[in-house]
Design an enzyme around this catalytic site. Sequence first.
Site, mmCIF file in Angstrom:
data_model
loop_
_atom_site.group_PDB
_atom_site.id
_atom_site.type_symbol
_atom_site.label_atom_id
_atom_site.label_comp_id
_atom_site.label_asym_id
_atom_site.label_seq_id
_atom_site.Cartn_x
_atom_site.Cartn_y
_atom_site.Cartn_z
ATOM 1 N N SER A 255 0.783 -1.235 0.000
ATOM 2 C CA SER A 255 0.000 0.000 0.000
ATOM 3 C C SER A 255 0.817 1.289 0.000
ATOM 4 C CB SER A 255 -0.956 0.018 1.201
ATOM 5 O OG SER A 255 -0.244 0.028 2.414
ATOM 6 N N LYS A 300 -5.701 4.528 8.566
ATOM 7 C CA LYS A 300 -4.622 5.301 7.963
ATOM 8 C C LYS A 300 -4.929 6.793 7.965
ATOM 9 C CE LYS A 300 -2.773 1.531 5.207
ATOM 10 N NZ LYS A 300 -2.424 1.002 3.886
#
Length: 362
Positions: A255, A300
């Site tokens: 990611s 996140k």
Amino acid sequence: MPRRTATMLTSTLLLIAVLCAAVLIRVPYAEMSPGPTVNTLGEHNGEPVLSIEGRRTYEPSGNLNMTTVRVTGADYRMNLVEAVYGWLADDSAVVPHEILYPDDKSAEEVREQNAEEFTQSLESAKVAALRELGIEVGERVVVASVVRGGPAQGRLHAGDVIRAVDGEPVERPDDVARLVTEHEPGEDVVFTVVPAKRAEEAEKKGEESGEGRDVTVRTTAADDDGRAVVGIQAGPDHTFPFEIDIRLADVGGPSAGLMFALGIVDKLTEGDLTGGAFVAGTGTIDGEGEVGPIGGIGMKTIAARDKGAEYFLTPEANCGTAARDVPEGLTLVKVGTLDDALEALERIRGGQTGALPRCAAG
């Protein structure tokens, strides 16, 4: 004993018993929470996250932070109290254990897969960034993996460059599979390869890796359809005209690709992509610059805002989920490609934030 006292005592004992049971009962869930976030333009543990040798670089200001998610370990089993607390908390997410740790994989296999995905994401980030800048990237076919116990084990090795199969040059990974399956099980296949170590040493010196050597492997029948196989997976690899080193330990998964690609572009171009702003983000990336979705988006965005981010580059496919609960003061910017991200950064540094493509709740 008075009835009221007896009732209170019984209720207290029952409550204690329920709480003890809740602590002792293990549930099949795992917890996700905001993890560390690191500026790809800066340092981590006293070392530059991104270092480039053999090409002129610049020292940009601002932040292009990659973000992570912290998860409970594969062997850890939450109790019922922890699970309920996690469900109620704003800064954590409780998910079924098998989502993070599939039943058909060991903890070590999951770690290895995460490490491989991270390594591949760095490779893709380099390719996407250099192509964006018009810098030529070399391509070759390599042995990506060798099946344990297969015919090729001990004869071919991960990283070996495959020049030809049965004397026919290969240009794409699919060529290897096609040429091997032209054989019948039990027949020999001749691979012309450059050993991984020699290829790596030549690349570091900026030299050609020289002629390959022939390695003969006897095919066997595949379990599913009986076709001829040798027990390897061929894959693409790239060579770069200068060295790009990314140092970041204890991080797994794909990611961070987008943010590393942006960091590389920023270091190789004059000026600041961010204009000094604090930008964070996430997203996988392929060699063509396409940005893909990731997991744990809510954790996140929390991590980014807690660190001080003002803008968060969000994969288009994650926008709907991310926009349902946006940390106060954080702007979610929708991106589908590396070009989208660069255009968004141009608007941020130019003060045209009203024109940013923002995420909408799905």
